[in-house]
Enzyme design. Structure first.
Site, mmCIF file in Angstrom:
data_model
loop_
_atom_site.group_PDB
_atom_site.id
_atom_site.type_symbol
_atom_site.label_atom_id
_atom_site.label_comp_id
_atom_site.label_asym_id
_atom_site.label_seq_id
_atom_site.Cartn_x
_atom_site.Cartn_y
_atom_site.Cartn_z
ATOM 1 N N ASP A 67 5.899 -1.979 -16.202
ATOM 2 C CA ASP A 67 6.709 -2.026 -14.982
ATOM 3 C C ASP A 67 7.474 -3.332 -14.856
ATOM 4 O OD1 ASP A 67 4.394 -3.521 -14.584
ATOM 5 O OD2 ASP A 67 3.584 -2.197 -13.053
ATOM 6 N N ASN A 135 -5.720 -0.703 -4.649
ATOM 7 C CA ASN A 135 -5.511 0.641 -4.084
ATOM 8 C C ASN A 135 -5.575 1.726 -5.158
ATOM 9 O OD1 ASN A 135 -3.149 0.244 -5.449
ATOM 10 N ND2 ASN A 135 -1.796 0.444 -3.683
ATOM 11 N N HIS A 137 -3.817 1.747 -8.003
ATOM 12 C CA HIS A 137 -2.597 1.987 -8.787
ATOM 13 C C HIS A 137 -2.783 1.575 -10.243
ATOM 14 C CE1 HIS A 137 -0.555 -2.168 -7.792
ATOM 15 N NE2 HIS A 137 -1.381 -2.283 -8.802
ATOM 16 N N GLU A 142 1.819 4.058 -7.304
ATOM 17 C CA GLU A 142 1.098 3.824 -6.062
ATOM 18 C C GLU A 142 0.473 5.124 -5.539
ATOM 19 O OE1 GLU A 142 0.571 0.838 -5.443
ATOM 20 O OE2 GLU A 142 2.287 -0.282 -4.666
HETATM 21 P P1 PGA Z 1 -4.515 -7.823 -11.236
HETATM 22 O O1 PGA Z 1 -3.570 -6.600 -10.942
HETATM 23 O O2 PGA Z 1 -4.847 -7.792 -12.677
HETATM 24 O O3 PGA Z 1 -3.668 -9.021 -10.878
HETATM 25 O O4 PGA Z 1 -5.702 -7.654 -10.344
HETATM 26 C C1 PGA Z 1 -3.929 -5.350 -11.440
HETATM 27 C C2 PGA Z 1 -2.893 -4.357 -11.036
HETATM 28 O O5 PGA Z 1 -2.326 -4.485 -9.937
HETATM 29 O O6 PGA Z 1 -2.638 -3.432 -11.817
#
Ligand code: PGA
Length: 235
Positions: A67, A135, A137, A142
Site C-alpha cells: 500500500d 482493527n 486490517h 479496512e
Molecule cells: P504496525 O502496523 O506494524 O505498525 O503495528 C501493522 C499494520 O497496520 O498493518
C-alpha cells in the site's frame, strides 16, 4: 496454518527474517509482497545484516508492496516508498527497477488498475509478508461490508489514522486516503507470512485466526489461505 510463538520482538524478527531468507534462497527469482509499519522493521534489519555478511542475495528478487498513502511523493519521509528505501531497499541488492509500490500521486483509479495488472504480469506473489492493524486490517484493507478483491483506493478508518499518527507530527497530517492491494492478490500469494508483536495485538490476532471469517475483521480471511505462517512476538 503454522504458528511460531517467539518470546519477544527480537526473536520474532529473526524468525520472520529466516522464513523470508529461506524463500529467497530456495527461489532467487521470488516475487516478495512486502509490508510497512513498525512490526517488520526488525526483520528487514536482519535481512540487511545477512545480505551485508554475504549470505543473502536479492539480485533476482522482485518486490510489490501492499500500500501507499495518497498524496505523498515517494520522497516524503512518511511515504511507504521512503520507508521501504530506508528500512530495506537501500541496504540490500534488490534492483531498484524491481521494487514496486502503488504511486500515491498518480490518478487513483488508473494507478489501481496499473498496479493490479503489474502484480498479474509478475505471475502473482510467491510470499506475502503482512502485519495486522489493531482493527484487523491487512494492507489498508479496512473493516467493511465486503472483502475487496483488487487494488483499490480506501478511506482510512479513524482507528488507523490514530494508530499511524505516531509516525507524523500530528494525526491531522496523516493522509485520509490510501491505495491498497486487495484481498485477491494476497490470497493468491503462494505463501503468507503474518507478523504480530506485543500484547496489544493479542486480541485482534485471536479474532483473526480463531473467530468468524468476516470482512469486519479483514485478516480473518487468512484462515482460508492454504500456506499461512504466523510469527508472533511476546504474545
Ligand atoms: P504496525 O502496523 O506494524 O505498525 O503495528 C501493522 C499494520 O497496520 O498493518
Amino acid at each position: 496454518m503454522k504458528i511460531v510463538r517467539a518470546a519477544d520482538y527480537e526473536e520474532m524478527s529473526r524468525r520472520a527474517a529466516g522464513v523470508i531468507a529461506a524463500q529467497v534462497i530456495l527461489n532467487p527469482a521470488s516475487v516478495l509482497g512486502l509490508a510497512t509499519g513498525g512490526t517488520p522493521v526488525g526483520a528487514y534489519e536482519q535481512l540487511a545484516i545477512w545480505h551485508k555478511n554475504g549470505d543473502l542475495d536479492f539480485s533476482g528478487v522482485t518486490s510489490v508492496n501492499l500500500d501507499e498513502y495518497c498524496g505523498l511523493e515517494g520522497t516524503h519521509p512518511q511515504s511507504y516508498r521512503y520507508f521501504m528505501q530506508k528500512n530495506l531497499f537501500d541496504h540490500v541488492n534488490i534492483p531498484a527497477e524491481n521494487t514496486h509500490l502503488p504511486s500515491g500521486t498518480a490518478d487513483p483509479a488508473a494507478e489501481c488498475a496499473r498496479y493490479e495488472a503489474l502484480i498479474n504480469s509478475l505471475g502473482g506473489i510467491d510470499m506475502q509478508l503482512l502485519g495486522i492493524g489493531h482493527n484487523g486490517h491487512i494492507g489498508f484493507n479496512e473493516p467493511g461490508p465486503a472483502f475487496e478483491r483488487d487494488t483499490h483506493a480506501v478511506t482510512l478508518s479513524a482507528e488507523t489514522i490514530h494508530a499511524n499518527a505516531r509516525f507524523f507530527v500530528s494525526a491531522d497530517e496523516v493522509p485520509r486516503q490510501a491505495l491498497t492491494m486487495g484481498m485477491g492478490a494476497i490470497m493468491k500469494a503462494k505463501r503468507v507470512l503474518l507478523v504480530a508483536s506485543g500484547t496489544e495485538k493479542a486480541d485482534i490476532l485471536d479474532r483473526a485466526l480463531n473467530g468468524p471469517i468476516t470482512p469486519e475483521v479483514p485478516a480473518s480471511i487468512l484462515q482460508l489461505h492454504p500456506d499461512l505462517t504466523v510469527v508472533t512476538g511476546g504474545i
